[in-house]
Each structure stands twice: as structure tokens, then as C-alpha cells.
Design an enzyme around this catalytic site. Structure first.
Site, PDB file in Angstrom:
ATOM      1  N   GLU A   1      -2.137  54.033   3.455  1.00  0.00           N
ATOM      2  CA  GLU A   1      -1.034  53.897   4.426  1.00  0.00           C
ATOM      3  C   GLU A   1       0.321  53.770   3.741  1.00  0.00           C
ATOM      4  O   GLU A   1       1.077  52.822   3.971  1.00  0.00           O
ATOM      5  CB  GLU A   1      -1.288  52.698   5.343  1.00  0.00           C
ATOM      6  CG  GLU A   1      -2.486  52.890   6.249  1.00  0.00           C
ATOM      7  CD  GLU A   1      -2.651  51.823   7.315  1.00  0.00           C
ATOM      8  OE1 GLU A   1      -2.147  50.704   7.121  1.00  0.00           O
ATOM      9  OE2 GLU A   1      -3.295  52.088   8.346  1.00  0.00           O
TER      10      GLU A   1
ATOM     11  N   GLU B   1      -9.676  55.833   9.041  1.00  0.00           N
ATOM     12  CA  GLU B   1      -9.700  54.515   9.689  1.00  0.00           C
ATOM     13  C   GLU B   1      -9.488  54.696  11.182  1.00  0.00           C
ATOM     14  O   GLU B   1      -8.644  55.500  11.597  1.00  0.00           O
ATOM     15  CB  GLU B   1      -8.585  53.596   9.177  1.00  0.00           C
ATOM     16  CG  GLU B   1      -8.835  53.014   7.829  1.00  0.00           C
ATOM     17  CD  GLU B   1      -7.767  52.007   7.417  1.00  0.00           C
ATOM     18  OE1 GLU B   1      -7.249  51.295   8.298  1.00  0.00           O
ATOM     19  OE2 GLU B   1      -7.479  51.949   6.220  1.00  0.00           O
TER      20      GLU B   1
HETATM   21  C1  BG6 Z   1      -4.951  49.491   8.413  1.00  0.00           C
HETATM   22  C2  BG6 Z   1      -5.234  49.059   6.999  1.00  0.00           C
HETATM   23  O1  BG6 Z   1      -3.614  49.242   8.685  1.00  0.00           O
HETATM   24  O2  BG6 Z   1      -5.540  48.841   9.449  1.00  0.00           O
HETATM   25  C3  BG6 Z   1      -6.384  48.109   6.841  1.00  0.00           C
HETATM   26  O3  BG6 Z   1      -5.380  50.152   6.135  1.00  0.00           O
HETATM   27  C4  BG6 Z   1      -6.396  47.147   8.009  1.00  0.00           C
HETATM   28  O4  BG6 Z   1      -6.286  47.468   5.596  1.00  0.00           O
HETATM   29  C5  BG6 Z   1      -6.614  47.955   9.270  1.00  0.00           C
HETATM   30  O5  BG6 Z   1      -7.318  46.131   7.902  1.00  0.00           O
HETATM   31  C6  BG6 Z   1      -6.705  47.120  10.526  1.00  0.00           C
HETATM   32  O6  BG6 Z   1      -5.631  46.257  10.604  1.00  0.00           O
HETATM   33  P1  BG6 Z   1      -5.831  44.711  10.806  1.00  0.00           P
HETATM   34  O7  BG6 Z   1      -4.494  44.143  10.648  1.00  0.00           O
HETATM   35  O8  BG6 Z   1      -6.377  44.575  12.170  1.00  0.00           O
HETATM   36  O9  BG6 Z   1      -6.785  44.275   9.760  1.00  0.00           O
END
Ligand code: BG6
Length: 479
Positions: free
Chosen positions: A181, A378
Site C-alpha cells: 500500500e 487484500e
Molecule cells: C491494509 C493493510 O490496509 O488493510 C493491512 O495492508 C491491514 O496491513 C488491512 O491490516 C486491514 O486494515 P485494518 O486496519 O483493519 O487492520
């Protein structure tokens, strides 16, 4: 017949600092993630002018230190991934396990040994390892002593790190990503760039300089990888949040165009096309800057052109809406991305607006723009799971979220998009990046651990575990 191509990479994704634990084991050094306090105020705390990376255990909790102890449970966890039928597993390498301070010339052998084991365990289970070289952590020393990514020296240190791991795993790992990211620094430069107010986060010039240094470092990694093995593919990784104009007002439409350029596309434009886009001029001017204010060399710019990435990895959780006239100021609570509330969408418990159609739009927009393979690395729903007395979680809400996003991907594939794979986030419960909580869970596997670090650490498949197993078996959703 499945909508998804044969060999589609179904799997899951995690990051070292959010699950490994063992933060002082095997010669590992401290990383910036180790200095981020747990809890909803995490970003508020690190945004204070006096935050200087001090780890204050009397005042705060640090859930990342123990993570879910993947460091000692990796065999069991990879076996569960295999049971679900994972074709691939995306994880990151903790830089501070390999170079504890970041600036030493020789790597830490114990750190490498750990990843030898993880990779071999994946391969023994027919799971393709997919590596993010740097996911929201760098050795703490690089932030404290060098001031994070705004410092040119970081390019050299990253190059040494990337060369070490690429060389060691070139024959075993085909897919890599250089920075997680990378564009997120527009909103929170702490995790990706090691910048907090005390070392310059509030001066946008530093953020742009840090990006430039990261682009150069990323191109160097692509060069190293391609020289090592002709089959290796290196991707960028961006946070993509589909963005809509709030309405048909041309002022909002223009603001949305700019928002897309500045947030969703800027980093990818450089990493995929190999050059700064024309709108860099406008973007920098908004902060009173010009391109000449940044330290760049002709050699670096030539390197960017010569070594673009091979594919585009991106995360997708939600969409945003842009409104610039000030007439609609209703924002979504908790959403760190900003933007106004979209009346057509519901939000998660953490204020992230759920929008599967936005994923189909994202896939089309990215593919139209770059014509390079895409990888959804993701996606997922952070939710409060309530296990029964046997620790079973009936997470139909998660199944529903994922199902709708898989349908959206199938739609995009039918539209003609070249999609390589899908690795939902936090396939096993882990510590949240934005809030440092365990209670914000994404996994198919429940881990008995709470926000205070209490629990047996035992793993329990949730209902979604068996559902995802079927999805993988069918190479998509059953008709
Ligand atoms: C992304 C990241 O922004 O989202 C992860 O690459 C992160 O590291 C994931 O964990 C989910 O976000 P969060 O804040 O809910 O853990």
C-alpha cells in the site's frame, strides 16, 4: 465452467508485524510497528508532535509484539491453510529479522532460517508463497537515525535487503511485491514511510521525497529479480478505494478526478508506467512544491522507466465519495480515508463503506489504465466475532461480504479483465494495522486472543473456513 481462469491463485494474506510475534527472538531488531501502541487511538498518539518512537509499556499495550505467535505456530497455521485448499499464501518478510538495524552489511542468519522454514512449509503443502518485501514496517533504527524513507540512504539499505531475500528465494518464490500500500502515505505516512511529525511527516515535501526514494528502491528490486530469474514477477501494491463524485455537480466531478489521480493512481502510474504522470505538476503545486524541489537524478528517472512492475497488486475494502462544495458534510465515522457518507452503502462496524460493485469498477479502471495483470491481494470484512462456548464462529456476515466481492471479480473477469488471484486479508485472525486491536477480525480461523493479550492462542476454523474451502475447490462460487 468456472468464471475464473485455470490456475487462479486462491489464497490468503498476512503481514509479518501483525501476526509473527517473537519480536525479540532469533536476533530480530525492533521495527517501527513495535513502537505503535495498540488501540483505537493508535494514529492519534503517533500524530502528536512529541511522539518519538519510545516504547512505553507502562502507558500502552503493544499487541504486535506477540502477534498471534505465528513465529512458533507457522506449521500448524500453514497446515490449516492447506486444509482450506490454498493455492498461495501472501506474507511479508520482517526487514528487522533480516537486518535488525537496517544498515548492517550482512544479514542475520537466524532470521533467514525462519523464512526458509516458512517457505519450505508452504511448498511442502503445495502452496505457492507470495512475498511482500516490505509491509508497514522497517527497522526502527532507520526511522530514528535516518528519518525514514525521506532519506536517500534508505534506497541502499532496502536494495541490500531486497537483494538478500530475492537471491535466497529466487528459485522458490515466483511472485513478489515491493511495498505494501505504497500510496497510503498520503493519509498515514507513519507505517509505509517511517514518518511522524517529529521527523517531518507534516511537511508534504518529505512524503513526496520518501515516495520518490521508494519508487527508485522498487525499480532496483525489479531489476535484481529479473536478473536473477526470468520467471519472477514483481508487482506494486496499492491501496485502492474506488472513489465517486458525490453527485453530478461538475465541481465534485473534478474534485473526484483529482482525488483519483492523487490517491488511487499516483504511485501506480510511476511504478507501472515508469514515469511521473503529467498531473504531478498540479499535485505538487497544491502543496506549494515543484518537481525540482525533490532530489531526483536522471539516472534514477531512467531506472524507473527501465524497470516498471510486472503486475498490479492491490487491496480493496471499501469505496469513498468526494464532495467539495461543503453542502454534504456527513462523514463516515472511523474511516481513515476520509470522504463523505455514500447514502447507497452500508458501513462496517469500523466505518468502512461496503461496496462490492466498487471492486468491479476498480478492476475495470485499473485494467483499462495499465493493461497489466491484476491481483486482489487484500479484501475482507473486519468484524466483531462472537464465538460460542466451543469457540465456533458462525460468520455468515463475512461469507456474505466475501461472496459479493467474488461475484464482482467474476463480473470483471467476464468484462475482460486479466485477474491473477485473490488473497483475502487476515486469513487467520491477526492484529489490526489501523487500530492495533485483536477484536477487529478478518480470519477464516479464529485465534483465542483478546485485546489485552489474554487467551490460549488456540486456532479454531470458523464457518467461513469451510465455505472458502468449497470456493477454492470449485474455482469460484457454485452457480
Ligand atoms: C491494509 C493493510 O490496509 O488493510 C493491512 O495492508 C491491514 O496491513 C488491512 O491490516 C486491514 O486494515 P485494518 O486496519 O483493519 O487492520
Amino acid at each position: 465452467m468456472s468464471e475464473f481462469p485455470e490456475g487462479f491463485l486462491w489464497g490468503g494474506a498476512t503481514a509479518a508485524n501483525q501476526l509473527e510475534g517473537g519480536y525479540k527472538e532469533g536476533g530480530r531488531g525492533l521495527s517501527i510497528a513495535d513502537a505503535l501502541p495498540g488501540g483505537k487511538d493508535r494514529f492519534k498518539i503517533v500524530s502528536q508532535p512529541d511522539f518519538d518512537w519510545t516504547i512505553d509499556e507502562a502507558k500502552y499495550t503493544y499487541p504486535n509484539h506477540e502477534g498471534i505467535d505465528f513465529y512458533h505456530h507457522y506449521k500448524e497455521d500453514i497446515a490449516l491453510f492447506a486444509e482450506m485448499g490454498f493455492k498461495c499464501y501472501r506474507f511479508s518478510i520482517a526487514w528487522s529479522r533480516i537486518f535488525p538495524n537496517g544498515d548492517e552489511p550482512q544479514p542475520n542468519q537466524a532470521g533467514l532460517k525462519f523464512y526458509d522454514n516458512v517457505i519450505d512449509e508452504c511448498l511442502a503443502n503445495n502452496i505457492e508463497p507470495i512475498i511482500t518485501i516490505s509491509h508497514y514496517e522497517m527497522p526502527l533504527n532507520l526511522a530514528k537515525r535516518y528519518g525514514g524513507w525521506k532519506n536517500h540512504y534508505l534506497i541502499e539499505f532496502y536494495e541490500n535487503f531486497a537483494r538478500t531475500v530475492l537471491t535466497r528465494y529466487a528459485d522458490k518464490v515466483k511472485y513478489w511485491m515491493t511495498f505494501n500500500e505504497i500510496n497510503s502515505a498520503a493519509h498515514f505516512p507513519v507505517m509505509g514511510q517511517g514518518l511522524v511529525p517529529s521527523n517531518g511527516a507534516d511537511d508534504k515535501k518529505n512524503v513526496f521525497q520518501a515516495w520518490h526514494n521508494q519508487f527508485v528502491a522498487s525499480a532496483k528490486a525489479v531489476k535484481i529479480a529479473h536478473e536473477l530469474h526470468k520467471n519472477i514477477q514483481v508487482g506494486c501494491m496499492i491501496l485502492y478505494a474506488t472513489s465517486y463524485s458525490y453527485d453530478a455537480n461538475p465541481a465534485n466531478q473534478l474534485a473526484n478526478l483529482h482525488h483519483n489521480q492523487d490517491f488511487n493512481f499516483f504511485c501506480a502510474d510511476v511504478q507501472v508506467r515508469g514515469e511521473y504522470p503529467a498531473y504531478t505538476k498540479r499535485l505538487l503545486a497544491e502543496y506549494g512544491l515543484a518537481f525540482d524541489d525533490l532530489e531526483t537524478t536522471d539516472g534514477e528517472l531512467a531506472l524507473l522507466k527501465q524497470y516498471p512492475v510486472d503486475y498490479i497488486g492491490f487491496s480493496y475494502y471499501m469505496s469513498t465519495a468526494v464532495e467539495t462544495t461543503g453542502q454534504n458534510t456527513d462523514t463516515v465515522a472511523g474511516n481513515l480515508m476520509g470522504g463523505v457518507k455514500n447514502p447507497f452503502l452500508k458501513a462496517s462496524d469500523w466505518g468502512w463503506q461496503i461496496d462490492p460493485t466498487g471492486l468491479r469498477i476498480a478492476l475495470n479502471e485499473l485494467y483499462d489504465r495499465y493493461q497489466k495483470p491484476l491481483f486482489v491481494v487484500e479484501n475482507g470484512l473486519g468484524a466483531l466475532d462472537k464465538p460460542d462456548k466451543n469457540f465456533h464462529v458462525e460468520d455468515d456476515y463475512r461469507i456474505d461480504y466475501l461472496k459479493q466481492h467474488i461475484q464482482a471479480m467474476a463480473g470483471a473477469v467476464a468484462d475482460g479483465v486479466d485477474l491473477m488471484g485473490y488473497t483475502p486479508w487476515g486469513c487467520i485472525d491477526l492484529v489490526s494495522a489501523s487500530t492495533g486491536e485483536m477484536s477487529k477480525r478478518y480470519g477464516f480461523i479464529y485465534v483465542d486472543l483478546d485485546d489485552q493479550g489474554k487467551g490460549s492462542l488456540k486456532r479454531y476454523p470458523k464457518k467461513s473456513f469451510y465455505w472458502y474451502q468449497e470456493v477454492i475447490k470449485n474455482n469460484g462460487l457454485e452457480k
